[in-house]
Design an enzyme around this catalytic site. Structure first.
Site, PDB file in Angstrom:
ATOM      1  N   THR A  48       0.822  -1.207   0.000  1.00 41.49           N
ATOM      2  CA  THR A  48       0.000   0.000   0.000  1.00 41.49           C
ATOM      3  C   THR A  48       0.856   1.257   0.000  1.00 41.49           C
ATOM      4  O   THR A  48       0.676   2.155  -0.831  1.00 41.49           O
ATOM      5  CB  THR A  48      -0.939  -0.009   1.216  1.00 41.49           C
ATOM      6  N   TYR A 111     -11.910  -6.182  -5.601  1.00 43.53           N
ATOM      7  CA  TYR A 111     -12.888  -5.305  -6.252  1.00 43.53           C
ATOM      8  C   TYR A 111     -14.298  -5.562  -5.735  1.00 43.53           C
ATOM      9  O   TYR A 111     -15.018  -4.639  -5.357  1.00 43.53           O
ATOM     10  CB  TYR A 111     -12.841  -5.463  -7.772  1.00 43.53           C
ATOM     11  N   TYR A 141      -2.678 -10.546   3.534  1.00 44.41           N
ATOM     12  CA  TYR A 141      -2.694  -9.101   3.762  1.00 44.41           C
ATOM     13  C   TYR A 141      -4.110  -8.663   4.123  1.00 44.41           C
ATOM     14  O   TYR A 141      -5.001  -8.671   3.287  1.00 44.41           O
ATOM     15  CB  TYR A 141      -2.203  -8.379   2.508  1.00 44.41           C
TER      16      TYR A 141
END
Length: 301
Positions: A48, A111, A141
């Site tokens: 990230t 998504y 994660y």
């Protein structure tokens, strides 16, 4: 499972950019080498903080290859390989393995929201069964505040049971210490790594394995001091001082949008203004915010 398979302080490394917005591979590899010199056990690139989901697959491959070409050891790298499409996650994971990089951090497909544990288990299983390489070690994660897709404690258990030699840890970036404790209690020996710097100390005391954090871009030495000395009562003052410094840097980085701020702070640390660049939709700090950041950065210990 007994002993943790992955332990230590890993940097969620930021990715510098050239003026045209492409990854600055030379500056990135310098950063990786500096992180290791300052005490990181390894570099968790393309996460990230590294703006990974703003890069194409080919850019991600180039970044990983550049780190290795510059001499960063393969066993010190933990690239992020989890993307939305399962075949692409397979491709990125296989690419890492082809270079001798055996440890990866893997987001779930993110998504579609509100998906079931069965769906997530199937997705991870398809990736791991297709890659089918017994060298691979996967750190799950969990960052639901960004991905929108949480990894439940029962799901983690199903994956450990199905892939006991492969699914060996989790980066817990929700900042939920109770959840970290629940995972540690449920799955002894499973490597729970904090995604938030202030939680490294309590997590290690609770039986956690280490961290993968953003502030390590700036204070890797202090995080390493906590990791190395947490269980030595004679070093309590060293640990407390290191943790206070970590918290001060983390607090400042959270005063503005975090990723552009981390990058700006790396630039202030290294004297290289190129670090201020971000890839859209993230934007660099405004001139006013940068000036205030620089003033406050100069006061940090």
């Amino acid at each position: 499972m007994n002993a943790h398979k992955i332990t230590g302080v890993y940097s969620a490394a930021a990715t510098p950019l050239n003026a045209d917005g492409s990854p600055d591979l030379g500056l990135f590899t310098e950063h990786c080498q500096r992180l290791l010199e300052e005490g990181c056990h390894g570099v968790a690139l393309l996460g990230t903080t590294g703006e990974a989901n703003s890069f194409s697959s080919s850019e991600r491959r180039n970044i990983l290859e550049a780190a290795l070409k510059a001499g960063v050891p393969a066993d010190k790298l933990l690239p992020g390989t989890g993307v939305v499409a399962i075949p692409e996650t397979v491709e990125l994971t296989r690419h890492a393995l082809s270079l001798g990089v055996t440890k990866v951090v893997m987001l779930p497909p993110f998504y579609y929201k509100g998906v079931t544990d069965d769906g997530l288990f199937t997705a991870y299983s398809q990736v791991l069964n297709t890659v089918a390489d017994n060298r691979l070690q996967v750190i799950l994660y969990h960052i639901p505040q960004v991905s929108g897709v949480p990894l439940s404690v029962p799901l983690i258990g199903r994956l450990i049971e199905a892939f006991p030699e492969t699914v060996v840890g989790i980066k817990e970036s929700a900042g939920d210490f109770n959840n970290m404790q629940a995972i540690i209690a449920a799955y002894p020996g499973f490597s729970v790594l904090a995604g938030a710097d202030p939680l490294l100390l309590p997590l290690l005391k609770a039986g956690g394995a280490g961290c993968i954090t953003a502030t390590s871009n700036l204070v890797a030495d202090s995080l390493r001091a906590v990791y190395d000395n947490v269980h030595d009562e004679a070093q309590t003052s060293v640990v407390d001082a290191a943790q206070a410094r970590i918290n001060a840097y983390r607090a400042l980085s959270n005063s503005y949008v975090q990723i552009p701020t981390i990058k700006a702070m790396v630039g202030l640390k290294t004297g290289n203004a190129a670090w201020k660049r971000t890839r859209a939709p993230l934007m660099p700090l405004s001139e006013a915010d940068y000036a205030a950041l620089a003033e406050n950065y100069a006061k940090l210990p």
